[in-house]
Design a protein around this motif. Structure first.
Motif, PDB file in Angstrom:
ATOM      1  N   GLY A  56       0.849  -1.187   0.000  1.00 10.15           N
ATOM      2  CA  GLY A  56       0.000   0.000   0.000  1.00 10.15           C
ATOM      3  C   GLY A  56       0.880   1.231   0.000  1.00 10.15           C
ATOM      4  N   GLU A  93       6.229  -6.165   1.900  1.00  9.44           N
ATOM      5  CA  GLU A  93       7.403  -6.526   1.083  1.00  9.44           C
ATOM      6  C   GLU A  93       8.161  -7.722   1.661  1.00  9.44           C
ATOM      7  OE1 GLU A  93       6.333  -3.505   1.629  1.00  9.44           O
ATOM      8  OE2 GLU A  93       5.872  -2.944  -0.430  1.00  9.44           O
ATOM      9  N   GLY A 145       4.128  -1.793  -9.402  1.00  6.07           N
ATOM     10  CA  GLY A 145       3.609  -2.031  -8.060  1.00  6.07           C
ATOM     11  C   GLY A 145       2.093  -2.030  -8.018  1.00  6.07           C
TER      12      GLY A 145
HETATM   13  P1  NAD Z   1       3.743   1.665  -8.621  1.00  7.61           P
HETATM   14  O1  NAD Z   1       4.347   0.910  -9.749  1.00  7.61           O
HETATM   15  O2  NAD Z   1       2.659   0.998  -7.880  1.00  7.61           O
HETATM   16  O3  NAD Z   1       3.177   3.060  -9.158  1.00  7.61           O
HETATM   17  C1  NAD Z   1       3.997   4.045  -9.786  1.00  7.61           C
HETATM   18  C2  NAD Z   1       3.103   4.922 -10.696  1.00  7.61           C
HETATM   19  O4  NAD Z   1       2.740   4.153 -11.842  1.00  7.61           O
HETATM   20  C3  NAD Z   1       1.791   5.348 -10.023  1.00  7.61           C
HETATM   21  O5  NAD Z   1       1.464   6.636 -10.480  1.00  7.61           O
HETATM   22  C4  NAD Z   1       0.765   4.348 -10.551  1.00  7.61           C
HETATM   23  O6  NAD Z   1      -0.547   4.854 -10.594  1.00  7.61           O
HETATM   24  C5  NAD Z   1       1.315   4.040 -11.942  1.00  7.61           C
HETATM   25  N1  NAD Z   1       1.007   2.667 -12.360  1.00  7.61           N
HETATM   26  C6  NAD Z   1       1.614   1.532 -11.911  1.00  7.61           C
HETATM   27  N2  NAD Z   1       1.060   0.464 -12.499  1.00  7.61           N
HETATM   28  C7  NAD Z   1       0.092   0.927 -13.330  1.00  7.61           C
HETATM   29  C8  NAD Z   1      -0.836   0.299 -14.208  1.00  7.61           C
HETATM   30  N3  NAD Z   1      -0.895  -1.020 -14.361  1.00  7.61           N
HETATM   31  N4  NAD Z   1      -1.696   1.087 -14.893  1.00  7.61           N
HETATM   32  C9  NAD Z   1      -1.665   2.417 -14.769  1.00  7.61           C
HETATM   33  N5  NAD Z   1      -0.801   3.075 -13.958  1.00  7.61           N
HETATM   34  C10 NAD Z   1       0.057   2.334 -13.249  1.00  7.61           C
HETATM   35  O7  NAD Z   1       4.957   2.052  -7.645  1.00  7.61           O
HETATM   36  P2  NAD Z   1       4.930   2.716  -6.199  1.00  7.61           P
HETATM   37  O8  NAD Z   1       3.880   3.783  -6.144  1.00  7.61           O
HETATM   38  O9  NAD Z   1       6.326   3.060  -5.919  1.00  7.61           O
HETATM   39  O10 NAD Z   1       4.502   1.551  -5.222  1.00  7.61           O
HETATM   40  C11 NAD Z   1       3.192   1.324  -4.739  1.00  7.61           C
HETATM   41  C12 NAD Z   1       3.176   0.078  -3.883  1.00  7.61           C
HETATM   42  O11 NAD Z   1       3.510  -1.063  -4.684  1.00  7.61           O
HETATM   43  C13 NAD Z   1       4.190   0.105  -2.733  1.00  7.61           C
HETATM   44  O12 NAD Z   1       3.592  -0.477  -1.594  1.00  7.61           O
HETATM   45  C14 NAD Z   1       5.312  -0.764  -3.250  1.00  7.61           C
HETATM   46  O13 NAD Z   1       6.059  -1.341  -2.213  1.00  7.61           O
HETATM   47  C15 NAD Z   1       4.532  -1.805  -4.018  1.00  7.61           C
HETATM   48  N6  NAD Z   1       5.310  -2.555  -5.022  1.00  7.61           N
HETATM   49  C16 NAD Z   1       5.042  -3.881  -5.118  1.00  7.61           C
HETATM   50  C17 NAD Z   1       5.695  -4.640  -6.068  1.00  7.61           C
HETATM   51  C18 NAD Z   1       5.370  -6.101  -6.164  1.00  7.61           C
HETATM   52  O14 NAD Z   1       4.328  -6.522  -5.681  1.00  7.61           O
HETATM   53  N7  NAD Z   1       6.207  -6.917  -6.775  1.00  7.61           N
HETATM   54  C19 NAD Z   1       6.608  -4.054  -6.938  1.00  7.61           C
HETATM   55  C20 NAD Z   1       6.838  -2.674  -6.833  1.00  7.61           C
HETATM   56  C21 NAD Z   1       6.171  -1.927  -5.868  1.00  7.61           C
END
Ligand code: NAD
Length: 360
Positions: A76, A93, A285
Motif C-alpha cells: 500500500g 514486502e 507495483g
Molecule cells: P507503482 O508501480 O505501484 O506506481 C507508480 C506509478 O505508476 C503510479 O502513479 C501508478 O498509478 C502508476 N502505475 C503503476 N502500475 C500501473 C498500471 N498497471 N496502470 C496504470 N498506472 C500504473 O509504484 P509505487 O507507487 O512506488 O509503489 C506502490 C506500492 O507497490 C508500494 O507499496 C510498493 O512497495 C509496491 N510494489 C510492489 C511490487 C510487487 O508486488 N512486486 C513491486 C513494486 C512496488
C-alpha cells in the motif's frame, strides 16, 4: 492439459488486473481445450488484514503444491497504510522476499519491449524509438550483494559498514543455463553483464558463463561491463536480446530498461526456479493511487500470464495468441489512461481485458 494455478490477487490494483488476466487465460484455454484450476492465496496487505502477517506457511504450501503462481501486486502507500506500522518482518514486502526464498525463485526474467504502437512514450530519439526493441533481462535473484553477509562495525572511532558480494559456481551456472535456454527460443544472443575489470565475483561469473556457453554453440555469447551496458541501453537498445546479470546489476539495469520503454503498465515479469515452476507478475507495483477506479492498465499482467503459459506449461502457441491479441487491440487504437494519447480510444481496465479476450 490440466493446470493448477495459485492466484495472488494482492493489494491496490492487484485484484482488478488479475481479473483481466484470468479472463484472457480462460479464453485461450477454452480455445485450446485446457483445464484450469485456480486457488486463491492471500499475500501482502490482504493477508495482514486476515492473518496479521503478509505470508503464512499455509499460503507458501498452496503455492508449492501448484504448477505456477499468477500474481497482481502487493503493498500500500507506505506513508498512510497501517500495513507499514507493524513489525517489519510481517509487512507486505517481507512476504515478497519470503516467497522468493521459499520457492527458490533464483531467476528473474524481465522482458523490456517497446511496442511500435507506443513509440511516442519512449524517451529515446525518434529514429531509435521507431525501430522498436525487444530484450529480456535475466537477473539472478537470490544471491550476490543483497543476500551476502552484512554488518556495521566501529573502527578507529568511526562506524564502518560492510556488505559482501558472493557467488558460487553453481549459483552462476544455474542462472546462465536459464539465460541460454531462453535465448535459444528468442534471437539466440546472450550478453552477460559484469564488472570483471574490478570484481572477483564478476571474473568467476565470466569464467562459468564461458563454460556453460560451450553447451550452446547455437547461441552467441558476449560480455559487457555494467557501466558500458547502462550507456548502451539508452544509446541503442536494439542490440540486446538476452541480458544475463547478477542481482544488483540486474535490479538497476531492469529498471533502466523499463523506463526506456516509457510504459510501466506494459511490462511483465517471471521469477523461476530450476524446474518449470514460476511466479508471474507485472513489473509495476500496486498503484494505490488508482486502486478501485477501474482505470489501471492490465496488459502487463496479461503478458505475465502469457509468459506463464510459455515457460511453465510449454504452451507457446497459446502465449503467441495472447500477444497477438494485445498487438491487435493496440493497432486498433485502444488505450488505458496511462498510455493514452489524443485521438485514440480511451478504455477502462475491464474493457481492455474484454477487448483482448475477444480477439483470441
Ligand atoms: P507503482 O508501480 O505501484 O506506481 C507508480 C506509478 O505508476 C503510479 O502513479 C501508478 O498509478 C502508476 N502505475 C503503476 N502500475 C500501473 C498500471 N498497471 N496502470 C496504470 N498506472 C500504473 O509504484 P509505487 O507507487 O512506488 O509503489 C506502490 C506500492 O507497490 C508500494 O507499496 C510498493 O512497495 C509496491 N510494489 C510492489 C511490487 C510487487 O508486488 N512486486 C513491486 C513494486 C512496488
Amino acid at each position: 492439459m490440466d493446470m493448477n494455478i495459485a492466484v495472488i490477487r494482492g493489494d491496490g490494483i492487484g485484484p482488478e488486473i488479475v481479473n483481466e488476466a484470468i479472463k484472457v487465460v480462460n479464453k485461450v484455454c477454452e480455445k485450446y481445450n485446457h483445464n484450469i484450476n485456480y486457488t486463491d492465496v492471500l499475500m501482502g496487505g490482504a493477508s495482514i488484514d486476515v492473518h496479521g502477517t503478509s505470508l503464512t506457511d499455509e499460503a507458501i504450501a498452496t503455492c508449492k503444491a501448484s504448477d505456477a503462481v499468477l500474481m497482481g501486486s502487493i503493498g500500500g502507500d507506505p506513508n498512510t497504510s497501517p500495513w507499514y506500522k507493524i513489525d517489519p518482518k510481517d509487512r507486505p514486502e517481507a512476504g515478497l522476499l519470503k516467497i522468493r526464498k521459499a520457492l527458490n525463485l533464483f531467476a528473474n526474467l524481465r522482458p523490456a519491449v517497446l511496442f511500435p504502437q507506443l513509440a511516442d512514450a519512449c524517451p529515446l530519439k525518434k529514429e531509435m524509438a521507431d525501430k522498436g526493441f525487444d530484450m529480456l533481462i535475466m537477473r539472478e535473484l537470490t544471491g550476490g550483494l543483497y543476500f551476502g553477509e552484512r554488518k556495521t562495525i566501529e573502527e578507529n572511532g568511526e562506524k564502518k559498514a560492510i556488505d559482501s558480494l558472493t557467488y558460487s559456481e553453481s549459483e552462476i551456472r544455474r542462472i546462465a543455463i536459464k539465460a541460454f535456454e531462453v535465448a535459444r527460443a528468442r534471437r539466440s544472443k546472450v550478453i552477460s553483464v559484469d564488472k570483471a575489470n574490478v570484481l572477483d565475483s564478476s571474473r568467476l561469473w565470466r569464467a562459468v558463463t564461458n563454460e556453460v556457453a560451450k553447451d550452446y554453440p547455437d547461441v552467441t555469447l558476449e560480455h559487457m561491463l555494467v557501466d558500458n551496458c547502462a550507456m548502451q541501453l539508452v544509446k541503442d537498445p536494439t542490440q540486446f536480446d538476452v541480458i544475463l546479470t547478477e542481482n544488483m546489476f540486474g535490479d538497476i539495469l531492469s529498471d533502466e530498461a523499463s523506463m526506456v520503454t516509457g510504459s510501466i503498465g506494459m511490462l511483465a515479469s517471471a521469477s523461476m526456479n530450476d524446474t518449470k515452476f514460476g511466479l508471474y507478475e507485472p513489473s509495476h507495483g500496486s498503484a494505490p493511487d488508482i486502486a478501485g477506479l477501474n482505470i489501471a492498465n492490465p496488459l502487463a499482467t496479461i503478458l505475465s500470464a502469457a509468459m506463464m503459459l510459455r515457460f511453465s506449461f510449454d504452451l507457446g502457441k497459446e502465449a503467441d495468441d495472447i500477444e497477438a491479441a494485445i498487438n491487435k487491440v493496440l493497432d486498433e487504437g485502444y488505450r488505458t489512461g496511462d498510455i493514452y494519447v489524443d485521438g485514440l480510444k480511451k478504455v477502462t481496465c475491464s474493457e481492455m481485458g474484454d477487448l483482448v479476450a475477444e480477439r483470441i
